[in-house]
Enzyme design. Structure first.
Site, mmCIF file in Angstrom:
data_model
loop_
_atom_site.group_PDB
_atom_site.id
_atom_site.type_symbol
_atom_site.label_atom_id
_atom_site.label_comp_id
_atom_site.label_asym_id
_atom_site.label_seq_id
_atom_site.Cartn_x
_atom_site.Cartn_y
_atom_site.Cartn_z
ATOM 1 C CG ASP A 59 -1.794 1.211 1.292
ATOM 2 O OD1 ASP A 59 -2.468 1.476 0.287
ATOM 3 O OD2 ASP A 59 -1.804 1.898 2.328
ATOM 4 C CB THR A 92 -1.516 6.373 -1.994
ATOM 5 O OG1 THR A 92 -1.555 4.950 -1.889
ATOM 6 C CG2 THR A 92 -2.632 6.948 -1.155
ATOM 7 C CB THR A 93 1.030 3.275 -5.567
ATOM 8 O OG1 THR A 93 0.982 2.694 -4.262
ATOM 9 C CG2 THR A 93 2.315 2.857 -6.241
ATOM 10 C CG ASP A 389 -6.580 1.642 0.920
ATOM 11 O OD1 ASP A 389 -6.622 2.530 1.786
ATOM 12 O OD2 ASP A 389 -5.519 1.163 0.481
#
Length: 528
Positions: A59, A92-93, A389
């Site tokens: 994550d 987010t990545t 998430d």
């Protein structure tokens, strides 16, 4: 003639050095997390230097929060990743990797002597074209409940497919959709109504969704273990024997009999009065936050038939007050000012080897609890992060109901739109816009590389498919071929994808415009 205007220990980097320092830090961070991108992304082990505690995760938000950075540009990428996590809950990545790829392309343009302001203008033209194409490709099935539920299910599967839950993504996607749709029915998107309980033991698919609220505590010894039509007081007060709590205070008595009288006055007088004041509110359940309920007041509550739950954790009690409709009280003199919580049934349940308390029929009908099981604490912790998430993305999709296709389809679609726009742009700005297009195409390239496929071949086929009119073409990561994302059900939230492009382009523009880095001198600590 140069003059030193800064403190001796302050440092300054100018022009090319400042820009190079920014690019190096941001690219290093992008390279760190890009191997975790996509359904075949790799895991990272995060080990605490102080406690030795380890986390195994892919994550992006968790990885970026855990690492200590000294580079200013890298910290900007961490900040946009946090914003993405707060705004949407996932991506987010992606936002970090896209920003890094935009900076990688900008570094090449600056080496070609193209001015940073020209690059920024080109990026803005390309960004607007990409967002227009994304909006045009978005679909909305809100008016068709069955299709909308399928969209939510596919979004949850896509979100979970790159994580440790990927083997059971269908099971957890159903669980997440059911939880969020309970909120939607009640016109709420507050995830505080969804409690997540972690219990090590069993396997991941032993996890389940329970309608109601579960508190990870036990009922006091002499209290009833089952209670119907509960009137609940949630309090934050001491229920032990009152003592003189002034440091150094002394009490002098003539004999042991006087000491016993003093103790009895403290214990019986004050505690009994407080219990009577609490009972006068007409309650049959008393929940105390963080504080113990000692034996004597506990026995008084038991005589009055009041269930006692003591030393409940802060977060659990906050949620309990929210879902039962009660307020946390600390004084009990005015019953008319205290709002009590209500529920139809309180009972003790067993999960694994632990006893917990279940509140059914609470005032907030949308409240529910997800019980997560797993073989190790690391597995359960990771499952909680990933489920959070999925729940965050779904709750945002319930508000912004448009969806787009994943698997590199949206990125290629935006890339083709930028390609069309570039033909209308004059001057060096067109070169910058083309660089933006190349950065977008790096996203499906990284997806294919992480899966071990031939990215050059796959991305070339994907581009050709889009130019041939196959607007739903994307990367089928199971077969290593080009497939229809709409048929495969690879769906993502429009808000998520839009936020990724916006945040990444804004962060890249901010870093490109840097021409000076000033580091303040460290604060001197004066000897005492």
């Amino acid at each position: 003639m140069s003059m030193q205007i800064f403190n001796e220990q302050a440092t300054e980097e100018k022009a090319e050095n400042a820009r190079l320092s920014s690019f190096v830090g941001a690219l290093a961070l992008g390279d760190l997390v890009k191997s975790t991108l996509g359904p075949k992304g790799m895991n990272k082990i995060l080990q605490s230097a102080s406690t030795g505690e380890i986390n195994v995760t892919n994550d992006g938000a968790t990885i970026l929060k855990a690492i200590q950075l000294d580079n200013a540009a890298a910290k900007i990428l961490v900040n946009i990743s946090k914003v993405q996590d707060d705004e949407v809950g996932d991506g987010t990545t992606s936002v970090c990797v896209l920003a890094a790829e935009l900076l990688r392309e900008a570094e090449k343009l600056i080496a070609m002597k193209i001015h940073p302001q020209t690059i920024v203008e080109g990026y803005r033209i390309a960004s607007l074209a990409a967002l227009r194409a994304l909006e045009a490709a978005a679909v909305d099935h809100l008016s068709e409940p069955a299709k909308f539920r399928d969209d939510l299910y596919n979004i949850a599967r896509t979100t979970l497919s790159s994580k440790v839950l990927s083997q059971d993504k269908g099971y957890f996607a159903d669980l997440a959709v059911d939880a969020v749709l309970r909120l939607k029915v009640c016109f709420s998107t507050d995830l505080e109504h969804i409690q997540i309980i972690k219990k090590v033991g069993g396997k991941l698919t032993d996890s389940y969704l329970d309608e109601g609220f579960i508190l990870d505590k036990t009922i006091a010894v002499n209290s009833p273990k089952r209670l119907e039509n509960a009137k609940i007081m949630i309090a934050n007060t001491s229920m032990d024997t009152d003592k003189i709590k002034i440091f150094g205070a002394q009490v002098k008595v003539d004999g042991t009999g006087k000491l016993a009288e003093l103790e009895r006055a403290e214990r019986v007088g004050k505690n009994k009065a407080k219990v009577d004041a609490i009972a006068s509110h007409g309650i049959n359940c008393f929940v105390n936050r963080w504080q113990l309920v000692y034996n004597y007041p506990e026995s008084l509550f038991a005589e009055k038939g009041i269930m006692v739950i003591e030393h409940a954790d802060f977060e659990g009690v906050e949620r309990l007050s929210l879902v039962t409709g009660g307020e946390i009280a600390s004084t009990f003199d005015r019953p008319d000012l205290i709002k009590l919580g209500e529920c139809e049934l309180i009972e003790e349940v067993i999960i694994g080897e632990d006893k917990l308390i279940k509140f059914s029929g609470v005032a907030a009908d949308e409240a529910c609890t997800v019980v997560l099981r797993g073989s190790t604490s690391q597995m359960v912790d990771e499952a909680e992060r990933l489920l959070h998430d999925a729940l965050s993305v779904l709750s945002q999709t319930v508000k912004e109901t448009r969806t787009v296709l994943g698997g590199g389809c949206s990125e290629m679609l935006m890339s083709c739109a930028v390609d069309e726009e570039v033909r209308k742009v004059k001057g060096k700005k067109a070169i910058a816009a083309e660089a933006f297009r190349r950065a977008l195409r790096q996203m499906p390239t990284i997806l294919a590389d992480n899966a071990g496929y031939d990215s050059s071949d796959l991305v070339a086929k994907l581009r050709a498919a889009h130019y041939e009119g196959q607007s739903d073409a994307g990367l089928d990561m199971n077969q290593g071929t080009i497939g229809s994302m709409s048929q495969l059900g690879v769906t993502e939230s429009y808000k998520l994808k839009r936020q990724v492009v916006l945040s990444a382009s804004e962060a890249a523009e901010m870093i490109i415009r840097v021409d000076d880095i000033l580091r303040a001198a460290p604060r001197k600590r004066e000897a005492v």
